[in-house]
Design a protein around this motif. Structure first.
Motif, PDB file in Angstrom:
ATOM      1  N   ALA A  84       0.819  -1.210   0.000  1.00  0.00           N
ATOM      2  CA  ALA A  84       0.000   0.000   0.000  1.00  0.00           C
ATOM      3  C   ALA A  84       0.857   1.267   0.000  1.00  0.00           C
ATOM      4  O   ALA A  84       0.423   2.317  -0.478  1.00  0.00           O
ATOM      5  CB  ALA A  84      -0.933   0.000   1.198  1.00  0.00           C
ATOM      6  N   ALA A  85       2.077   1.170   0.523  1.00  0.00           N
ATOM      7  CA  ALA A  85       2.927   2.362   0.640  1.00  0.00           C
ATOM      8  C   ALA A  85       3.549   2.763  -0.693  1.00  0.00           C
ATOM      9  O   ALA A  85       3.695   3.937  -0.983  1.00  0.00           O
ATOM     10  CB  ALA A  85       4.017   2.124   1.672  1.00  0.00           C
ATOM     11  N   HIS A  86       3.963   1.827  -1.492  1.00  0.00           N
ATOM     12  CA  HIS A  86       4.721   2.024  -2.739  1.00  0.00           C
ATOM     13  C   HIS A  86       5.682   3.215  -2.663  1.00  0.00           C
ATOM     14  O   HIS A  86       5.733   4.067  -3.538  1.00  0.00           O
ATOM     15  CB  HIS A  86       3.831   2.036  -3.988  1.00  0.00           C
ATOM     16  CG  HIS A  86       2.636   2.931  -3.935  1.00  0.00           C
ATOM     17  ND1 HIS A  86       2.667   4.212  -4.358  1.00  0.00           N
ATOM     18  CD2 HIS A  86       1.375   2.699  -3.520  1.00  0.00           C
ATOM     19  CE1 HIS A  86       1.477   4.758  -4.215  1.00  0.00           C
ATOM     20  NE2 HIS A  86       0.684   3.854  -3.705  1.00  0.00           N
ATOM     21  N   ALA A  87       6.478   3.211  -1.579  1.00  0.00           N
ATOM     22  CA  ALA A  87       7.490   4.242  -1.345  1.00  0.00           C
ATOM     23  C   ALA A  87       8.516   3.687  -0.357  1.00  0.00           C
ATOM     24  O   ALA A  87       8.231   2.759   0.393  1.00  0.00           O
ATOM     25  CB  ALA A  87       6.855   5.497  -0.774  1.00  0.00           C
ATOM     26  N   TYR A  88       9.714   4.293  -0.397  1.00  0.00           N
ATOM     27  CA  TYR A  88      10.771   3.887   0.533  1.00  0.00           C
ATOM     28  C   TYR A  88      11.716   5.056   0.741  1.00  0.00           C
ATOM     29  O   TYR A  88      12.105   5.731  -0.219  1.00  0.00           O
ATOM     30  CB  TYR A  88      11.545   2.686  -0.022  1.00  0.00           C
ATOM     31  CG  TYR A  88      12.609   2.181   0.925  1.00  0.00           C
ATOM     32  CD1 TYR A  88      12.276   1.431   2.040  1.00  0.00           C
ATOM     33  CD2 TYR A  88      13.950   2.484   0.710  1.00  0.00           C
ATOM     34  CE1 TYR A  88      13.242   0.988   2.926  1.00  0.00           C
ATOM     35  CE2 TYR A  88      14.925   2.041   1.586  1.00  0.00           C
ATOM     36  CZ  TYR A  88      14.565   1.297   2.692  1.00  0.00           C
ATOM     37  OH  TYR A  88      15.529   0.858   3.567  1.00  0.00           O
ATOM     38  N   LEU A  89      12.113   5.310   2.002  1.00  0.00           N
ATOM     39  CA  LEU A  89      13.101   6.335   2.319  1.00  0.00           C
ATOM     40  C   LEU A  89      14.403   5.630   2.651  1.00  0.00           C
ATOM     41  O   LEU A  89      14.489   4.901   3.640  1.00  0.00           O
ATOM     42  CB  LEU A  89      12.636   7.191   3.501  1.00  0.00           C
ATOM     43  CG  LEU A  89      13.594   8.306   3.912  1.00  0.00           C
ATOM     44  CD1 LEU A  89      13.790   9.311   2.769  1.00  0.00           C
ATOM     45  CD2 LEU A  89      13.077   9.005   5.159  1.00  0.00           C
ATOM     46  N   ASP A  90      15.422   5.835   1.812  1.00  0.00           N
ATOM     47  CA  ASP A  90      16.721   5.200   1.996  1.00  0.00           C
ATOM     48  C   ASP A  90      17.635   6.155   2.749  1.00  0.00           C
ATOM     49  O   ASP A  90      17.957   7.245   2.263  1.00  0.00           O
ATOM     50  CB  ASP A  90      17.322   4.851   0.625  1.00  0.00           C
ATOM     51  CG  ASP A  90      18.601   4.034   0.746  1.00  0.00           C
ATOM     52  OD1 ASP A  90      18.860   3.472   1.827  1.00  0.00           O
ATOM     53  OD2 ASP A  90      19.322   3.945  -0.266  1.00  0.00           O
ATOM     54  N   LYS A  91      18.053   5.753   3.953  1.00  0.00           N
ATOM     55  CA  LYS A  91      18.925   6.579   4.782  1.00  0.00           C
ATOM     56  C   LYS A  91      19.621   5.695   5.800  1.00  0.00           C
ATOM     57  O   LYS A  91      19.140   4.590   6.069  1.00  0.00           O
ATOM     58  CB  LYS A  91      18.140   7.689   5.480  1.00  0.00           C
ATOM     59  CG  LYS A  91      17.108   7.168   6.482  1.00  0.00           C
ATOM     60  CD  LYS A  91      16.385   8.294   7.162  1.00  0.00           C
ATOM     61  CE  LYS A  91      15.480   7.718   8.252  1.00  0.00           C
ATOM     62  NZ  LYS A  91      14.838   8.721   9.022  1.00  0.00           N
ATOM     63  N   PRO A  92      20.720   6.093   6.407  1.00  0.00           N
ATOM     64  CA  PRO A  92      21.528   7.252   6.029  1.00  0.00           C
ATOM     65  C   PRO A  92      22.434   6.901   4.846  1.00  0.00           C
ATOM     66  O   PRO A  92      22.877   5.765   4.716  1.00  0.00           O
ATOM     67  CB  PRO A  92      22.353   7.525   7.280  1.00  0.00           C
ATOM     68  CG  PRO A  92      22.531   6.177   7.907  1.00  0.00           C
ATOM     69  CD  PRO A  92      21.269   5.405   7.570  1.00  0.00           C
ATOM     70  N   LEU A  93      22.690   7.863   4.021  1.00  0.00           N
ATOM     71  CA  LEU A  93      23.558   7.700   2.850  1.00  0.00           C
ATOM     72  C   LEU A  93      24.705   8.701   2.928  1.00  0.00           C
ATOM     73  O   LEU A  93      24.737   9.548   3.815  1.00  0.00           O
ATOM     74  CB  LEU A  93      22.745   7.913   1.568  1.00  0.00           C
ATOM     75  CG  LEU A  93      21.580   6.945   1.349  1.00  0.00           C
ATOM     76  CD1 LEU A  93      20.726   7.394   0.169  1.00  0.00           C
ATOM     77  CD2 LEU A  93      22.086   5.541   1.138  1.00  0.00           C
TER      78      LEU A  93
END
Length: 105
Positions: free
Chosen positions: A63-72
């Motif tokens: 349902a989210a179809h999103a992702y926050l990639d961290k820390p980079l």
């Protein structure tokens, strides 16, 4: 092995975009009807291999179809591919995109 020669050479995820921020990258894509969830892959080289070592998220919420990639690391270019998962099997993937986090964003 790259995204284009695995997972049935099938691109099914559209609208895959990235927004680079300070030490992070926000990924968003269009939902795929019937997807159980999504896997997210990252590499610092193009032609992201769909292998466990590159998987940064397993079976993210459909349902989210999103992702926050961290820390980079700011200034490093990252390459991403998302795969659709149905009943535990990766069915197809997104086109590859890239983003470079930059301080101050």
């Amino acid at each position: 092995v790259s995204a284009v020669d695995t997972v049935n050479d099938c691109i099914c995820i559209s609208g895959f975009v990235s927004t680079a921020k300070n030490v992070q990258v926000q990924l968003n894509w269009n939902a795929v009807a019937g997807a159980s969830c999504y896997n997210v892959y990252r590499s610092t080289s193009p032609n992201v291999a769909l292998v466990a070592g590159n998987r940064i998220a397993s079976c993210t919420d459909a349902a989210a179809h999103a992702y926050l990639d961290k820390p980079l690391v700011n200034g490093t270019k990252y390459y991403y591919v998302v795969t659709e998962v149905v009943n535990g099997a990766e069915i197809c993937h997104s086109p590859e995109i890239n983003a470079t986090p930059i301080k101050g964003r």
